[in-house]
Enzyme design. Structure first.
Site, PDB file in Angstrom:
ATOM      1  N   LYS A   1       6.967  18.046  28.608  1.00 16.68           N
ATOM      2  CA  LYS A   1       7.461  19.421  27.922  1.00 16.68           C
ATOM      3  C   LYS A   1       8.954  19.440  27.435  1.00 16.68           C
ATOM      4  CE  LYS A   1       3.242  20.906  28.272  1.00 16.68           C
ATOM      5  NZ  LYS A   1       2.676  21.718  29.310  1.00 16.68           N
TER       6      LYS A   1
HETATM    7  C1  PLP Z   1       1.249  21.893  29.914  1.00 20.00           C
HETATM    8  C2  PLP Z   1       0.696  23.259  29.779  1.00 20.00           C
HETATM    9  C3  PLP Z   1       0.253  24.109  31.001  1.00 20.00           C
HETATM   10  C4  PLP Z   1       0.391  23.641  32.554  1.00 20.00           C
HETATM   11  O1  PLP Z   1       1.772  23.194  32.889  1.00 20.00           O
HETATM   12  P1  PLP Z   1       1.866  22.605  34.297  1.00 20.00           P
HETATM   13  O2  PLP Z   1       3.464  22.417  34.498  1.00 20.00           O
HETATM   14  O3  PLP Z   1       1.677  21.001  33.942  1.00 20.00           O
HETATM   15  O4  PLP Z   1       1.200  23.170  35.106  1.00 20.00           O
HETATM   16  C5  PLP Z   1      -0.134  25.354  30.754  1.00 20.00           C
HETATM   17  N1  PLP Z   1      -0.329  25.783  29.535  1.00 20.00           N
HETATM   18  C6  PLP Z   1      -0.183  25.194  28.695  1.00 20.00           C
HETATM   19  C7  PLP Z   1      -0.234  25.752  27.210  1.00 20.00           C
HETATM   20  C8  PLP Z   1       0.284  23.760  28.551  1.00 20.00           C
HETATM   21  O5  PLP Z   1       0.595  23.337  27.483  1.00 20.00           O
END
Ligand code: PLP
Length: 393
Positions: free
Chosen positions: A191
């Site tokens: 991210k």
């Molecule tokens: C990555 C992601 C999540 C989950 O994030 P984590 O920190 O891995 O729990 C939730 N929603 C979307 C759209 C994502 O791409």
């Protein structure tokens, strides 16, 4: 860092590389040397800086966005049998948290041009049991927040924003993170702000903040850092059976350094997006997502749609051709309604979600990360170009 300078044209370009530099390493080492690795002062500082940056009244640091979404639904008091609207074009985390309550995620199709939740298809899914919507700012674009808020207000629904892709995304000039009831961010490795694993929930609602804080740490009335710090009392009370969702100081230390450069990293991704857009918009064989004027995109993902009717190959073959040219690619997402669990549990059919089903067979995410070198950007562009030229009808 040093390694990337050595990357030559023949080396495989990964889909993503996080931008971790000396500062993050130094900050992490400092935490290790301090002897306090779990939630403590560094985590509190990170949450405070994040809160300030977003402009929210409260920020609750947690160990994932999934945890943040879970706590958010607890904060709004989701109950067994309730329904929560979620886009089908998302990662399963958006929907799975709803099931933690014995509630039901109700999938909504996407807009074919942006792949964001289709605002026009929301109202037909609302029933007396509908309690909330979890829109996703997909790929880093902003949803049409005003339109969603209007629907939420009319039907008395809460909005929990899944902002896993959208730091920093702006809607009408304002950062995502204070609109609606609660916003949930992800600091997962791929991210736009990376702490390995991590997340944050932001809100302007004091009661929600308090509920999330307590539920996120075993239902304790007071957290460990306060108990163990100088002058802290040993006493605490369990006020509910909670969860263990606290973010470590080790992760938060990396987060503080990442937050300092979050705007710079966005500018770099935006520049790459502009380069891609300039070249790729000339090819009728591929289509780019429509960019809405009200938003500034965080550019977490750069998604291209492959028009296989204009090529002799389909998306799956395009995917392989990219890999063979040394470029890592991905697909975001396999819509929820096509996954066996969601499909079978809720009897979902591809035809119920025409836009997402069609998009799924076309979409391909290509590398876009701040530290891409010019030659890496060129490598991606020429890979796409050469595949189109080779296989166009
Ligand atoms: C990555 C992601 C999540 C989950 O994030 P984590 O920190 O891995 O729990 C939730 N929603 C979307 C759209 C994502 O791409």
């Amino acid at each position: 860092m040093n390694k990337k300078n050595k990357i030559s044209k023949d080396v495989y370009l990964p889909f993503h590389r996080p931008s971790l530099d000396k500062q993050e390493i130094k900050a992490a080492v400092k935490v290790i040397e301090s002897g306090w690795l779990t939630t403590g002062k560094v985590c509190h500082d990170f949450a405070e800086q994040f809160r300030n940056y977003i402009g929210a009244k409260y920020a609750i640091p947690v160990n994932s966005c999934t945890a943040a979404l879970h706590l958010a639904l607890y904060a709004i008091d989701l109950q067994r049998g309730d329904e929560v609207l979620v886009p089908t074009m998302t990662f399963t985390a958006t929907a799975e948290v709803v099931t933690y309550f014995g509630a039901h995620p109700i999938m909504v199709d996407c807009d074919p041009k942006t792949l964001l939740i289709d605002v026009k298809k929301i109202e037909e899914k609302i029933t007396p049991r509908t309690k909330a919507i979890i829109p996703v700012h997909y790929a880093g674009q902003s949803c049409d927040i005003a339109a969603l808020q209007k629907i939420a207000k009319k039907h008395n629904l809460k909005i929990i924003w899944d902002a896993a892709h959208s730091l920093p995304t702006r809607y009408k000039g304002k950062l995502i993170g204070t609109q609606g009831d609660i916003t949930c961010f992800s600091f997962y490795s791929t991210k736009t702000l990376c702490t390995g694993e991590g997340g944050m929930a932001t809100t302007n609602n004091a009661a929600y903040a308090e509920r999330m804080r307590i539920a996120g740490l075993h239902g304790m009335s007071k957290d460990a850092w306060k108990r163990y710090s100088k002058g802290g009392s040993w006493f605490y009370e369990i006020v509910m059976p909670g969860y263990k969702y606290n973010l470590t100081d080790l992760a938060a230390a990396i987060g503080i350094e990442q937050l300092k450069k979050v705007e710079v990293m966005q500018k770099k991704r935006e520049k790459i997006a502009n380069q891609y857009t300039k070249v790729f918009s000339q090819f009728p064989e591929i289509e780019l997502l429509e960019q809405k004027k009200y938003g500034i995109n965080a550019w977490h993902l750069f998604v291209i749609k492959i028009h296989s009717d204009k090529l002799t190959i389909n998306r799956d073959q395009f995917f392989i051709e990219m890999q063979e040219r040394g470029v890592g690619v991905s697909v975001h997402f396999i819509p929820l309604h096509l996954h066996p669990y969601w499909r079978d549990t809720y009897k979902l059919k591809p035809a119920d979600f025409p836009a997402a089903t069609e998009a799924y067979h076309k979409i391909l995410s290509i590398p876009i990360f701040p530290d891409m070198t010019n030659s890496e950007i060129k490598k991606v562009i020429s890979a796409v170009e050469s595949i189109i030229v080779k296989y166009r009808k």
